[in-house]
Design a protein around this motif. Structure first.
Motif, PDB file in Angstrom:
ATOM      1  N   VAL A 178      37.135  38.364  48.982  1.00  0.00           N
ATOM      2  CA  VAL A 178      38.158  39.377  49.217  1.00  0.00           C
ATOM      3  C   VAL A 178      38.722  39.865  47.890  1.00  0.00           C
ATOM      4  CG1 VAL A 178      40.400  39.817  50.271  1.00  0.00           C
ATOM      5  CG2 VAL A 178      38.720  38.402  51.460  1.00  0.00           C
ATOM      6  N   ALA A 179      38.950  38.935  46.948  1.00  0.00           N
ATOM      7  CA  ALA A 179      39.527  39.322  45.658  1.00  0.00           C
ATOM      8  C   ALA A 179      38.641  40.308  44.913  1.00  0.00           C
ATOM      9  CB  ALA A 179      39.761  38.072  44.807  1.00  0.00           C
ATOM     10  N   SER A 180      37.330  40.162  45.071  1.00  0.00           N
ATOM     11  CA  SER A 180      36.427  41.084  44.379  1.00  0.00           C
ATOM     12  C   SER A 180      36.478  42.487  44.980  1.00  0.00           C
ATOM     13  CB  SER A 180      34.992  40.551  44.436  1.00  0.00           C
ATOM     14  OG  SER A 180      34.529  40.469  45.779  1.00  0.00           O
ATOM     15  N   ASN A 181      36.965  42.612  46.208  1.00  0.00           N
ATOM     16  CA  ASN A 181      37.053  43.926  46.849  1.00  0.00           C
ATOM     17  C   ASN A 181      38.347  44.665  46.514  1.00  0.00           C
ATOM     18  OD1 ASN A 181      34.597  43.515  48.152  1.00  0.00           O
ATOM     19  ND2 ASN A 181      35.566  42.591  49.946  1.00  0.00           N
ATOM     20  N   LEU A 182      39.266  43.975  45.847  1.00  0.00           N
ATOM     21  CA  LEU A 182      40.550  44.605  45.551  1.00  0.00           C
ATOM     22  C   LEU A 182      40.405  45.792  44.605  1.00  0.00           C
ATOM     23  CD1 LEU A 182      42.845  41.468  45.154  1.00  0.00           C
ATOM     24  CD2 LEU A 182      42.592  42.961  47.147  1.00  0.00           C
ATOM     25  N   SER A 183      39.329  45.771  43.802  1.00  0.00           N
ATOM     26  CA  SER A 183      39.113  46.894  42.878  1.00  0.00           C
ATOM     27  C   SER A 183      38.842  48.199  43.622  1.00  0.00           C
ATOM     28  CB  SER A 183      37.947  46.574  41.932  1.00  0.00           C
ATOM     29  OG  SER A 183      36.753  46.350  42.673  1.00  0.00           O
ATOM     30  N   LEU A 184      38.501  48.117  44.904  1.00  0.00           N
ATOM     31  CA  LEU A 184      38.225  49.320  45.695  1.00  0.00           C
ATOM     32  C   LEU A 184      39.496  49.969  46.215  1.00  0.00           C
ATOM     33  CD1 LEU A 184      35.194  47.953  47.780  1.00  0.00           C
ATOM     34  CD2 LEU A 184      35.145  49.198  45.604  1.00  0.00           C
ATOM     35  N   LEU A 185      40.622  49.269  46.124  1.00  0.00           N
ATOM     36  CA  LEU A 185      41.877  49.842  46.601  1.00  0.00           C
ATOM     37  C   LEU A 185      42.379  50.888  45.616  1.00  0.00           C
ATOM     38  CD1 LEU A 185      43.779  46.634  47.812  1.00  0.00           C
ATOM     39  CD2 LEU A 185      42.500  48.265  49.197  1.00  0.00           C
ATOM     40  N   PRO A 186      42.742  52.072  46.093  1.00  0.00           N
ATOM     41  CA  PRO A 186      43.274  53.097  45.181  1.00  0.00           C
ATOM     42  C   PRO A 186      44.701  52.760  44.760  1.00  0.00           C
ATOM     43  CG  PRO A 186      43.306  53.888  47.448  1.00  0.00           C
ATOM     44  CD  PRO A 186      42.625  52.554  47.484  1.00  0.00           C
ATOM     45  N   ASN A 187      44.956  52.763  43.460  1.00  0.00           N
ATOM     46  CA  ASN A 187      46.286  52.497  42.911  1.00  0.00           C
ATOM     47  C   ASN A 187      46.926  51.254  43.530  1.00  0.00           C
ATOM     48  OD1 ASN A 187      46.160  54.940  41.386  1.00  0.00           O
ATOM     49  ND2 ASN A 187      46.783  56.078  43.212  1.00  0.00           N
ATOM     50  N   PRO A 188      46.288  50.094  43.373  1.00  0.00           N
ATOM     51  CA  PRO A 188      46.827  48.879  44.013  1.00  0.00           C
ATOM     52  C   PRO A 188      48.184  48.486  43.446  1.00  0.00           C
ATOM     53  CG  PRO A 188      45.093  48.308  42.446  1.00  0.00           C
ATOM     54  CD  PRO A 188      45.103  49.809  42.536  1.00  0.00           C
ATOM     55  N   THR A 189      49.051  48.026  44.316  1.00  0.00           N
ATOM     56  CA  THR A 189      50.342  47.472  43.929  1.00  0.00           C
ATOM     57  C   THR A 189      50.466  46.094  44.558  1.00  0.00           C
ATOM     58  OG1 THR A 189      51.494  48.383  45.847  1.00  0.00           O
ATOM     59  CG2 THR A 189      51.376  49.778  43.879  1.00  0.00           C
ATOM     60  N   PHE A 190      51.490  45.361  44.145  1.00  0.00           N
ATOM     61  CA  PHE A 190      51.696  44.029  44.720  1.00  0.00           C
ATOM     62  C   PHE A 190      51.868  44.120  46.230  1.00  0.00           C
ATOM     63  CE2 PHE A 190      54.398  40.474  46.027  1.00  0.00           C
ATOM     64  CZ  PHE A 190      53.698  39.394  45.496  1.00  0.00           C
ATOM     65  N   GLN A 191      52.641  45.116  46.691  1.00  0.00           N
ATOM     66  CA  GLN A 191      52.889  45.237  48.120  1.00  0.00           C
ATOM     67  C   GLN A 191      51.629  45.621  48.884  1.00  0.00           C
ATOM     68  OE1 GLN A 191      54.795  46.540  45.725  1.00  0.00           O
ATOM     69  NE2 GLN A 191      56.716  45.385  46.002  1.00  0.00           N
ATOM     70  N   ASP A 226      51.562  35.029  53.367  1.00  0.00           N
ATOM     71  CA  ASP A 226      52.985  35.354  53.401  1.00  0.00           C
ATOM     72  C   ASP A 226      53.797  34.381  52.547  1.00  0.00           C
ATOM     73  OD1 ASP A 226      53.198  37.678  54.863  1.00  0.00           O
ATOM     74  OD2 ASP A 226      53.194  36.658  56.786  1.00  0.00           O
ATOM     75  N   ASN A 227      53.550  33.080  52.729  1.00  0.00           N
ATOM     76  CA  ASN A 227      54.308  32.080  51.972  1.00  0.00           C
ATOM     77  C   ASN A 227      54.000  32.159  50.478  1.00  0.00           C
ATOM     78  OD1 ASN A 227      55.554  31.101  54.267  1.00  0.00           O
ATOM     79  ND2 ASN A 227      54.048  29.483  54.586  1.00  0.00           N
ATOM     80  N   TYR A 228      52.720  32.395  50.148  1.00  0.00           N
ATOM     81  CA  TYR A 228      52.325  32.498  48.740  1.00  0.00           C
ATOM     82  C   TYR A 228      52.991  33.703  48.082  1.00  0.00           C
ATOM     83  CZ  TYR A 228      49.138  33.269  44.769  1.00  0.00           C
ATOM     84  OH  TYR A 228      48.605  33.485  43.514  1.00  0.00           O
ATOM     85  N   VAL A 254      48.448  45.212  47.990  1.00  0.00           N
ATOM     86  CA  VAL A 254      47.459  44.132  47.956  1.00  0.00           C
ATOM     87  C   VAL A 254      47.881  43.001  48.887  1.00  0.00           C
ATOM     88  CG1 VAL A 254      46.463  42.327  46.498  1.00  0.00           C
ATOM     89  CG2 VAL A 254      46.559  44.680  45.678  1.00  0.00           C
ATOM     90  N   ALA A 255      49.167  42.670  48.911  1.00  0.00           N
ATOM     91  CA  ALA A 255      49.648  41.623  49.817  1.00  0.00           C
ATOM     92  C   ALA A 255      49.380  42.013  51.269  1.00  0.00           C
ATOM     93  CB  ALA A 255      51.136  41.387  49.592  1.00  0.00           C
ATOM     94  N   ALA A 256      49.612  43.290  51.623  1.00  0.00           N
ATOM     95  CA  ALA A 256      49.338  43.753  52.987  1.00  0.00           C
ATOM     96  C   ALA A 256      47.847  43.647  53.307  1.00  0.00           C
ATOM     97  CB  ALA A 256      49.833  45.186  53.152  1.00  0.00           C
ATOM     98  N   TYR A 257      47.008  44.030  52.349  1.00  0.00           N
ATOM     99  CA  TYR A 257      45.556  43.939  52.541  1.00  0.00           C
ATOM    100  C   TYR A 257      45.129  42.485  52.747  1.00  0.00           C
ATOM    101  CZ  TYR A 257      40.590  44.021  51.301  1.00  0.00           C
ATOM    102  OH  TYR A 257      39.226  43.849  51.290  1.00  0.00           O
ATOM    103  N   LEU A 258      45.701  41.583  51.963  1.00  0.00           N
ATOM    104  CA  LEU A 258      45.351  40.169  52.082  1.00  0.00           C
ATOM    105  C   LEU A 258      45.798  39.593  53.423  1.00  0.00           C
ATOM    106  CD1 LEU A 258      46.200  38.915  48.472  1.00  0.00           C
ATOM    107  CD2 LEU A 258      43.925  39.244  49.450  1.00  0.00           C
ATOM    108  N   ARG A 259      46.925  40.068  53.939  1.00  0.00           N
ATOM    109  CA  ARG A 259      47.376  39.597  55.253  1.00  0.00           C
ATOM    110  C   ARG A 259      46.386  40.006  56.340  1.00  0.00           C
ATOM    111  NH1 ARG A 259      52.365  41.881  53.388  1.00  0.00           N
ATOM    112  NH2 ARG A 259      53.743  40.261  52.553  1.00  0.00           N
ATOM    113  N   LEU A 260      45.886  41.238  56.260  1.00  0.00           N
ATOM    114  CA  LEU A 260      44.885  41.688  57.236  1.00  0.00           C
ATOM    115  C   LEU A 260      43.623  40.841  57.142  1.00  0.00           C
ATOM    116  CD1 LEU A 260      45.234  45.579  56.917  1.00  0.00           C
ATOM    117  CD2 LEU A 260      46.007  44.133  58.806  1.00  0.00           C
TER     118      LEU A 260
END
Length: 238
Positions: A163-176, A123-125, A178-184
């Protein structure tokens, strides 16, 4: 462009570079030098970047053969362009950075591209990145969602390496998104760490419990002592 090879180790896999792979590439390992005012550093810097462009099929993004304005609606193209801009900013000296960035956004832009999570929460980042991006937009420096996303993932600490390597699996990633995914993922990692800590604490407590002392043997009889035989049973009553 070169044709793809059957045993290609290139993570971009073929002629068309993958925007996520470009974004996640550690440019400092590929270009281990900063461009400064000396001509010698320029030659080395340029050579390293030429190798990167050829190895990962990025020449069309820098050689002028394709009009970038015609590709403005291509999200992957725009994301790669944002990553290339970030690479340049991260591999030039402050003096050169100052010449290509306006005076009033110099410090803010350097802080934005050099932003890392370190020990901060997600969140802070994310809030720090968002604040810096808003400041840049206020002075006319465009910060696209692709550039925000690229900078976000590049600055994650080592706990989020997998976790960063799994971000490519997100469909149409956006900043919001990806940030939500990282919080989880952050909450899940905290639960795992708490469970491991509890298990280790319980194991340490069980090992530290007092064990009952072993039974003591009877002392030996003194020398010359012979115990009397047991008394015979009493006769039955008449």
């Amino acid at each position: 462009m070169a044709s793809p090879h059957s045993s290609n180790s290139n993570p971009f896999d073929g002629l068309v570079p993958d925007a996520t792979a470009v974004r996640d590439l550690d440019i400092h390992t590929r270009v281990p030098i900063k461009l400064d005012q000396s001509t010698s550093s320029y030659y080395a810097w340029k050579t390293y970047f030429n190798l990167v462009f050829r190895e990962y099929h990025l020449l069309e993004h820098v050689d002028g053969t394709i009009d970038g304005d015609l590709m403005a609606d291509d999200l992957d193209w725009a994301a790669i362009e944002a990553s290339l801009i970030r690479w340049f900013y991260l591999t030039v000296s402050p003096d050169i950075f100052h010449t290509v960035v306006a005076d009033d956004d110099d410090a803010c832009a350097q802080e934005f591209f050099g932003c890392h999570q370190d020990d901060s929460s997600i969140d802070n980042y994310c809030m720090r990145l968002k604040r810096l991006a808003d400041e840049l937009r206020d002075i006319g420096a465009k910060v696209s969602d692709e550039l925000m996303l690229s900078t976000l993932t590049a600055g994650l600490n080592e706990d989020f390496g997998n976790v960063a390597s799994n971000l490519s699996l997100l469909p149409n990633p956006t900043f919001q998104s990806v940030a939500a995914y990282l919080r989880l993922e952050e909450r899940q990692m905290k639960k795992v760490k708490a469970r491991v800590h509890h298990t280790a604490l319980a194991a340490g407590t069980s090992r530290g419990q007092q064990q009952p002392p072993p039974p003591q043997p009877r002392p030996p009889a003194p020398l010359g002592y012979f115990p009397l035989p047991p008394a015979p049973p009493a006769p039955p009553a008449p």
